[in-house]
Design an enzyme around this catalytic site. Structure first.
Site, PDB file in Angstrom:
ATOM      1  N   GLY A  10      50.935  17.700  57.743  1.00 53.31           N
ATOM      2  CA  GLY A  10      51.521  16.798  56.751  1.00 53.31           C
ATOM      3  C   GLY A  10      51.196  17.167  55.318  1.00 53.31           C
ATOM      4  O   GLY A  10      51.973  16.901  54.402  1.00 53.31           O
ATOM      5  N   ASN A  11      50.024  17.829  55.104  1.00 50.16           N
ATOM      6  CA  ASN A  11      49.637  18.194  53.746  1.00 50.16           C
ATOM      7  C   ASN A  11      50.562  19.251  53.151  1.00 50.16           C
ATOM      8  O   ASN A  11      50.568  19.473  51.941  1.00 50.16           O
ATOM      9  CB  ASN A  11      48.185  18.703  53.723  1.00 50.16           C
ATOM     10  CG  ASN A  11      47.986  19.921  54.599  1.00 50.16           C
ATOM     11  OD1 ASN A  11      48.446  19.961  55.739  1.00 50.16           O
ATOM     12  ND2 ASN A  11      47.290  20.921  54.099  1.00 50.16           N
ATOM     13  N   LYS A 127      48.848   7.739  68.452  1.00 50.42           N
ATOM     14  CA  LYS A 127      49.359   8.619  67.405  1.00 50.42           C
ATOM     15  C   LYS A 127      49.463   7.880  66.070  1.00 50.42           C
ATOM     16  O   LYS A 127      50.237   6.928  65.946  1.00 50.42           O
ATOM     17  CB  LYS A 127      50.733   9.159  67.808  1.00 50.42           C
ATOM     18  CG  LYS A 127      51.412  10.001  66.732  1.00 50.42           C
ATOM     19  CD  LYS A 127      50.659  11.277  66.458  1.00 50.42           C
ATOM     20  CE  LYS A 127      51.391  12.129  65.422  1.00 50.42           C
ATOM     21  NZ  LYS A 127      50.572  13.280  65.004  1.00 50.42           N
ATOM     22  N   LYS A 213      52.921  16.699  66.736  1.00 44.59           N
ATOM     23  CA  LYS A 213      53.689  17.887  66.342  1.00 44.59           C
ATOM     24  C   LYS A 213      53.033  19.179  66.824  1.00 44.59           C
ATOM     25  O   LYS A 213      53.720  20.172  67.062  1.00 44.59           O
ATOM     26  CB  LYS A 213      53.927  17.903  64.837  1.00 44.59           C
ATOM     27  CG  LYS A 213      52.685  17.971  63.975  1.00 44.59           C
ATOM     28  CD  LYS A 213      52.347  19.377  63.529  1.00 44.59           C
ATOM     29  CE  LYS A 213      51.171  19.297  62.589  1.00 44.59           C
ATOM     30  NZ  LYS A 213      50.173  20.302  62.713  1.00 44.59           N
ATOM     31  N   LYS A 275      45.002  19.779  67.661  1.00 40.33           N
ATOM     32  CA  LYS A 275      45.340  21.169  67.324  1.00 40.33           C
ATOM     33  C   LYS A 275      44.679  22.126  68.308  1.00 40.33           C
ATOM     34  O   LYS A 275      45.304  23.091  68.780  1.00 40.33           O
ATOM     35  CB  LYS A 275      44.904  21.471  65.887  1.00 40.33           C
ATOM     36  CG  LYS A 275      45.626  20.641  64.841  1.00 40.33           C
ATOM     37  CD  LYS A 275      45.027  20.812  63.473  1.00 40.33           C
ATOM     38  CE  LYS A 275      45.792  20.012  62.433  1.00 40.33           C
ATOM     39  NZ  LYS A 275      45.867  18.567  62.726  1.00 40.33           N
TER      40      LYS A 275
END
Length: 312
Positions: A10-11, A127, A213, A275
């Site tokens: 998102g960053n 989430k 994601k 991740k």
């Protein structure tokens, strides 16, 4: 030449300013980095998160809803943000590619991801979506929306959480592969893809959920037989004993080593753990490698292989 799937955090899209202009500017900076993969001759597929955008759009929908203009379901809001972010991203790519004299085009595909209708995640929302709240703010939001669930997210504040089922397959992956063969840069599986599952007649129906994601990117990378999955986040490396005096960065690491660290609770559930799990999933299901590093570190990654590189 490698076939590479890059998953953007998102960053890379959203700063503190949630305006369209600000997000477009952030995406342009991101694309200027990603084009380095193209310059080196690699095939590139770009995926991205949409958690903040989904949450923000949902807030707008709720605030403006009426009996004649009801709130859209979460899967549709996911599709809307997948489209808007993809639109900004393909514009930025095509502008940069034109300036660099690279004869390629980027294009977005609105992507569905199959999940199981009885995935346990539907009974255990986890989430995070939308903005961060202070504890009192989250309490006020909870009072306004009794069906919402808020949790503390990695020490950064409180966020609403929704179900996050595990992806089984990215339905449009053959189209992504076809786009690569036609020299395009696909932007796909945005936000993990729109969660859908089969009904009794075998038709796909949307689900009230948001897919992680990184898991979506790993599944897409597996489906298209990518050589590498690169997950770009806020740090250059995965660390154990993070922010402690004995902090240790991981460079070349195996799946088994990562599993041991997971058993030691080394990775935060709301940030690094998904991740790491996504990277493990991709490596175990393919002959490829997964890399976790930062957007700022991409040049070092391409030149020197700097980052956390995960293999079997």
């Amino acid at each position: 030449m490698k076939k590479i799937v890059v998953a953007l955090g998102g960053n890379a899209i959203l700063s503190k300013d949630a305006s369209a202009k600000s997000q477009q500017e952030a995406i342009k900076k991101t694309v200027n980095v990603l084009v380095e993969f193209i310059k080196q001759g690699h095939q590139l597929v770009v995926t991205h998160g949409n958690g903040p955008q989904v949450g923000n759009l949902l807030l707008q929908q709720v605030a403006g809803s009426t009996a004649k203009n009801p709130v859209m379901p979460l899967d549709t809001i996911g599709a809307m943000t997948e489209g808007s972010i993809g639109y900004w991203m393909q514009q930025a790519f095509n502008e940069v590619l034109e300036k660099e004299g690279i004869h390629k085009k980027a294009a977005t595909i609105i992507t569905q991801t199959e999940v199981s209708a009885d995935d346990p995640a539907f009974k255990n929302p986890s989430k995070p979506i939308g903005p961060f709240y202070q504890k009192e703010e989250a309490k006020q939001e909870q009072e306004k929306h009794p069906d919402y669930i808020f949790v503390e997210d990695a020490g950064r504040g409180y966020r609403r959480v929704v179900p996050s089922p595990i992806p089984k397959e990215v339905i449009e992956y053959p189209a992504v592969s076809a786009m690569l063969k036609d020299n395009l840069i696909p932007i796909a599986a945005g936000g993990g893809g729109i969660p859908v599952s089969k009904d009794a007649d075998g038709n796909f129906i949307g689900q009230e959920a948001v897919i992680d994601k990184d898991y979506g990117a790993a599944k897409l990378a597996e489906n298209i037989e990518a050589d590498e999955l690169i997950i770009l986040t806020a740090v250059d490396y995965v660390y154990v004993n993070f922010n402690k005096p004995n902090q240790l960065k991981l460079t070349d690491v195996t799946v088994n080593e990562l599993k041991r660290y997971i058993s030691e609770n080394q990775f935060a559930k709301g940030s690094m753990l998904p991740k790491v799990n996504a990277a493990i999933e991709f490596v175990e299901q393919t002959d490829g490698k997964a890399i976790i590093t930062s957007l700022d570190n991409v040049k070092q990654l391409l030149e020197k292989g700097v980052g956390t590189i995960i293999s079997k």
